[in-house]
Design a protein around this motif. Structure first.
Motif, PDB file in Angstrom:
ATOM      1  N   LEU A 162       0.839  -1.204   0.000  1.00 56.61           N
ATOM      2  CA  LEU A 162       0.000   0.000   0.000  1.00 56.61           C
ATOM      3  C   LEU A 162       0.872   1.251   0.000  1.00 56.61           C
ATOM      4  CD1 LEU A 162      -2.775   1.392   0.253  1.00 56.61           C
ATOM      5  CD2 LEU A 162      -2.546   1.129   2.747  1.00 56.61           C
ATOM      6  N   GLU A 163       0.598   2.138  -0.963  1.00 59.02           N
ATOM      7  CA  GLU A 163       1.351   3.390  -1.065  1.00 59.02           C
ATOM      8  C   GLU A 163       0.497   4.566  -0.611  1.00 59.02           C
ATOM      9  OE1 GLU A 163       3.610   4.156  -4.667  1.00 59.02           O
ATOM     10  OE2 GLU A 163       2.824   6.200  -4.714  1.00 59.02           O
ATOM     11  N   PHE A 164       0.978   5.300   0.376  1.00 59.90           N
ATOM     12  CA  PHE A 164       0.339   6.554   0.759  1.00 59.90           C
ATOM     13  C   PHE A 164       0.756   7.632  -0.245  1.00 59.90           C
ATOM     14  CE2 PHE A 164       4.342   6.057   2.976  1.00 59.90           C
ATOM     15  CZ  PHE A 164       4.956   7.295   2.903  1.00 59.90           C
ATOM     16  N   ARG A 165      -0.125   8.620  -0.449  1.00 59.91           N
ATOM     17  CA  ARG A 165       0.129   9.690  -1.421  1.00 59.91           C
ATOM     18  C   ARG A 165       0.075  11.035  -0.710  1.00 59.91           C
ATOM     19  NH1 ARG A 165      -0.631   8.310  -6.864  1.00 59.91           N
ATOM     20  NH2 ARG A 165      -0.057   6.121  -7.131  1.00 59.91           N
ATOM     21  N   SER A 166       1.126  11.805  -0.827  1.00 59.32           N
ATOM     22  CA  SER A 166       1.278  13.015  -0.012  1.00 59.32           C
ATOM     23  C   SER A 166       0.216  14.065  -0.285  1.00 59.32           C
ATOM     24  CB  SER A 166       2.661  13.619  -0.239  1.00 59.32           C
ATOM     25  OG  SER A 166       2.863  13.961  -1.601  1.00 59.32           O
ATOM     26  N   LYS A 167      -0.320  14.145  -1.495  1.00 60.48           N
ATOM     27  CA  LYS A 167      -1.306  15.170  -1.829  1.00 60.48           C
ATOM     28  C   LYS A 167      -2.738  14.710  -1.583  1.00 60.48           C
ATOM     29  CE  LYS A 167       1.692  18.227  -3.343  1.00 60.48           C
ATOM     30  NZ  LYS A 167       2.966  17.530  -3.133  1.00 60.48           N
ATOM     31  N   ASN A 168      -2.916  13.448  -1.207  1.00 60.38           N
ATOM     32  CA  ASN A 168      -4.264  12.941  -0.945  1.00 60.38           C
ATOM     33  C   ASN A 168      -4.843  13.548   0.328  1.00 60.38           C
ATOM     34  OD1 ASN A 168      -3.953  11.295  -3.148  1.00 60.38           O
ATOM     35  ND2 ASN A 168      -4.413   9.389  -2.068  1.00 60.38           N
ATOM     36  N   SER A 169      -6.171  13.588   0.398  1.00 59.74           N
ATOM     37  CA  SER A 169      -6.822  13.971   1.650  1.00 59.74           C
ATOM     38  C   SER A 169      -7.069  12.754   2.531  1.00 59.74           C
ATOM     39  CB  SER A 169      -8.145  14.681   1.355  1.00 59.74           C
ATOM     40  OG  SER A 169      -8.995  13.861   0.582  1.00 59.74           O
TER      41      SER A 169
ATOM     42  N   ASP B 235       7.361   5.199  -0.510  1.00 60.64           N
ATOM     43  CA  ASP B 235       7.867   6.115  -1.529  1.00 60.64           C
ATOM     44  C   ASP B 235       8.425   7.340  -0.815  1.00 60.64           C
ATOM     45  OD1 ASP B 235       8.168   8.110  -3.503  1.00 60.64           O
ATOM     46  OD2 ASP B 235       6.577   7.251  -4.728  1.00 60.64           O
ATOM     47  N   ILE B 236       9.712   7.532  -0.910  1.00 57.08           N
ATOM     48  CA  ILE B 236      10.370   8.599  -0.163  1.00 57.08           C
ATOM     49  C   ILE B 236       9.907   9.978  -0.627  1.00 57.08           C
ATOM     50  CG2 ILE B 236      12.643   9.674   0.206  1.00 57.08           C
ATOM     51  CD1 ILE B 236      13.782   6.872   0.543  1.00 57.08           C
ATOM     52  N   PHE B 237       9.511  10.113  -1.887  1.00 58.31           N
ATOM     53  CA  PHE B 237       8.967  11.387  -2.361  1.00 58.31           C
ATOM     54  C   PHE B 237       7.705  11.750  -1.579  1.00 58.31           C
ATOM     55  CE2 PHE B 237       5.985  13.701  -5.077  1.00 58.31           C
ATOM     56  CZ  PHE B 237       6.744  14.789  -5.473  1.00 58.31           C
ATOM     57  N   HIS B 238       6.785  10.806  -1.444  1.00 56.46           N
ATOM     58  CA  HIS B 238       5.542  11.085  -0.721  1.00 56.46           C
ATOM     59  C   HIS B 238       5.793  11.254   0.779  1.00 56.46           C
ATOM     60  CE1 HIS B 238       3.027  10.745  -4.187  1.00 56.46           C
ATOM     61  NE2 HIS B 238       3.438   9.525  -4.460  1.00 56.46           N
ATOM     62  N   TYR B 239       6.804  10.583   1.290  1.00 53.05           N
ATOM     63  CA  TYR B 239       7.161  10.750   2.699  1.00 53.05           C
ATOM     64  C   TYR B 239       7.629  12.182   2.959  1.00 53.05           C
ATOM     65  CZ  TYR B 239      10.097  10.502   6.894  1.00 53.05           C
ATOM     66  OH  TYR B 239      10.684  10.756   8.106  1.00 53.05           O
ATOM     67  N   TYR B 240       8.490  12.692   2.090  1.00 54.69           N
ATOM     68  CA  TYR B 240       9.080  14.008   2.311  1.00 54.69           C
ATOM     69  C   TYR B 240       8.134  15.155   1.983  1.00 54.69           C
ATOM     70  CZ  TYR B 240      13.961  14.088   3.818  1.00 54.69           C
ATOM     71  OH  TYR B 240      15.108  14.059   4.572  1.00 54.69           O
ATOM     72  N   THR B 241       7.245  14.976   1.020  1.00 54.75           N
ATOM     73  CA  THR B 241       6.411  16.086   0.570  1.00 54.75           C
ATOM     74  C   THR B 241       5.027  16.096   1.221  1.00 54.75           C
ATOM     75  OG1 THR B 241       5.604  14.810  -1.348  1.00 54.75           O
ATOM     76  CG2 THR B 241       7.573  16.183  -1.661  1.00 54.75           C
ATOM     77  N   GLY B 242       4.757  15.169   2.117  1.00 58.57           N
ATOM     78  CA  GLY B 242       3.466  15.087   2.776  1.00 58.57           C
ATOM     79  C   GLY B 242       3.545  15.301   4.277  1.00 58.57           C
TER      80      GLY B 242
ATOM     81  N   LEU C  67      12.706   5.324  -4.441  1.00 55.75           N
ATOM     82  CA  LEU C  67      13.674   6.357  -4.090  1.00 55.75           C
ATOM     83  C   LEU C  67      13.775   7.395  -5.204  1.00 55.75           C
ATOM     84  CD1 LEU C  67      15.814   6.774  -1.744  1.00 55.75           C
ATOM     85  CD2 LEU C  67      17.483   5.813  -3.322  1.00 55.75           C
ATOM     86  N   CYS C  68      13.958   8.648  -4.798  1.00 55.92           N
ATOM     87  CA  CYS C  68      14.255   9.737  -5.731  1.00 55.92           C
ATOM     88  C   CYS C  68      14.774  10.895  -4.895  1.00 55.92           C
ATOM     89  CB  CYS C  68      13.016  10.143  -6.536  1.00 55.92           C
ATOM     90  SG  CYS C  68      11.765  11.002  -5.543  1.00 55.92           S
ATOM     91  N   ASP C  69      14.921  12.054  -5.518  1.00 54.40           N
ATOM     92  CA  ASP C  69      15.362  13.253  -4.808  1.00 54.40           C
ATOM     93  C   ASP C  69      14.560  14.438  -5.345  1.00 54.40           C
ATOM     94  OD1 ASP C  69      16.872  14.847  -3.051  1.00 54.40           O
ATOM     95  OD2 ASP C  69      18.720  13.757  -3.521  1.00 54.40           O
ATOM     96  N   LEU C  70      14.777  15.599  -4.746  1.00 52.02           N
ATOM     97  CA  LEU C  70      14.045  16.808  -5.121  1.00 52.02           C
ATOM     98  C   LEU C  70      14.930  18.011  -4.831  1.00 52.02           C
ATOM     99  CD1 LEU C  70      11.181  17.999  -5.941  1.00 52.02           C
ATOM    100  CD2 LEU C  70      10.783  18.235  -3.479  1.00 52.02           C
TER     101      LEU C  70
ATOM    102  N   ALA D 182       5.692  20.501  -4.920  1.00 43.93           N
ATOM    103  CA  ALA D 182       6.386  19.495  -5.731  1.00 43.93           C
ATOM    104  C   ALA D 182       5.396  18.508  -6.340  1.00 43.93           C
ATOM    105  CB  ALA D 182       7.401  18.749  -4.866  1.00 43.93           C
ATOM    106  N   THR D 183       5.675  18.131  -7.580  1.00 45.96           N
ATOM    107  CA  THR D 183       4.883  17.114  -8.270  1.00 45.96           C
ATOM    108  C   THR D 183       5.810  15.985  -8.707  1.00 45.96           C
ATOM    109  OG1 THR D 183       5.158  18.088 -10.474  1.00 45.96           O
ATOM    110  CG2 THR D 183       3.338  18.905  -9.116  1.00 45.96           C
ATOM    111  N   ASP D 184       5.210  14.907  -9.182  1.00 46.80           N
ATOM    112  CA  ASP D 184       6.019  13.768  -9.609  1.00 46.80           C
ATOM    113  C   ASP D 184       7.034  14.148 -10.680  1.00 46.80           C
ATOM    114  OD1 ASP D 184       5.056  11.672  -7.964  1.00 46.80           O
ATOM    115  OD2 ASP D 184       3.281  11.448  -9.206  1.00 46.80           O
TER     116      ASP D 184
END
Length: 273
Positions: free
Chosen positions: A137-144, A169-176, A196-199, A207-209
């Motif tokens: 299961l992936e959480f999404r940082s922009k979701n409500s 997903d480290i992107f969603h971890y950092y941006t949420g 994994l990714c960076d920003l 930030a977006t994908d």
């Protein structure tokens, strides 16, 4: 921890091209992008596709992704679960052990959303178990709804099925809204996959994908996270997942070579000669 490449990193390429380009770049493991695989199978048999993977020594370690399972209702829910069943069959045919499940988007989730999602996740897990597939299961940082690591883990705990874990997903971890202390909730038993990714140069709330860049080129503090994953004994796959349109314009094999090199460097792996 084992490095692999997500096929969405080279999104314009076909499934067959990804297999060839990733293999030529020295990467033998792929997080498959299911629309590509489904398109490929419209003109190629399962047997021929297995042969392609075997010839290039390519392992499909995860499949991305399935949505619509948690909060949909009525006819929409039936349609999503029918699609889900077909994708489970694909995973079974190609021995893909993990299917990534994205949390549903909800503009304004109802008070019963958590309970409904937990029930649906339990049912989905039971279907997946019949195909010997795990759900991540992936959480999404922009979701409500299900925007943070702790909520995803709470849903997984509520579902109570052994083949359900988290896709981190480290992107969603950092941006949420996730917090550093949420990492302490992770266990190797419930961590099924990592992306994994960076920003760099983009406010996190904006930030977006498409802003994802190679690890080490941005501002994310990746090493403390990777150190924590090592401490809990995670030894599974870490996929480099980029959805950057700039990279999509470059030569795919070159992108694959740069990507797997950056990922191995971030993980402290030596690059094969």
């Amino acid at each position: 921890m084992q490095p692999c490449l997500a096929a969405v990193t080279t999104l314009p390429c076909s499934f067959a091209d990804d297999v060839a380009n990733f293999a030529d770049a020295g990467c033998g493991a792929m997080e498959a992008w299911l629309p590509k695989l489904e398109t490929h199978l419209e003109k190629n048999s399962v047997a021929a596709t297995r042969q392609l993977l075997g010839d290039r020594e390519m392992q499909l370690v995860a499949a991305a992704y399935q949505g619509g399972l948690l909060l949909s209702q009525g006819e929409e829910r039936r349609a999503h679960f029918d699609h889900f069943r077909r994708r489970l069959e694909l995973c079974q045919q190609f021995e893909i052990p993990t299917l990534l499940v994205a949390a549903d988007y909800a503009a304004a989730p109802e008070a019963t959303a958590f309970e409904r999602a937990a029930v649906s996740l339990t049912q989905a897990a039971q279907w997946a178990a019949g195909c010997n597939v795990r759900l991540a299961l992936e959480f999404r940082s922009k979701n409500s709804f299900c925007a943070s690591l702790d909520t995803a883990l709470a849903l997984i705990h509520q579902a109570g099925e052994p083949n359900v874990g988290v896709n981190f997903d480290i992107f969603h971890y950092y941006t949420g809204p996730s917090k550093f202390e949420d990492l302490g909730l992770l266990s190797a038993e419930r961590l099924f996959h990592v992306q994994l990714c960076d920003l760099a140069g983009v406010p996190r709330e904006m930030a977006t994908d498409s802003d994802r860049i190679l690890p080490g080129d941005g501002d994310f503090q990746l090493q403390p996270i990777l150190d924590q994953l090592r401490r809990i004994g995670y030894s599974g796959w870490i996929a480099l997942e980029l959805m950057n349109p700039t990279l999509w314009q470059a030569k795919p094999q070159q992108v694959a070579e740069i990507a797997i090199t950056a990922l191995r460097k971030a993980l402290g792996h030596a690059t094969p000669r």
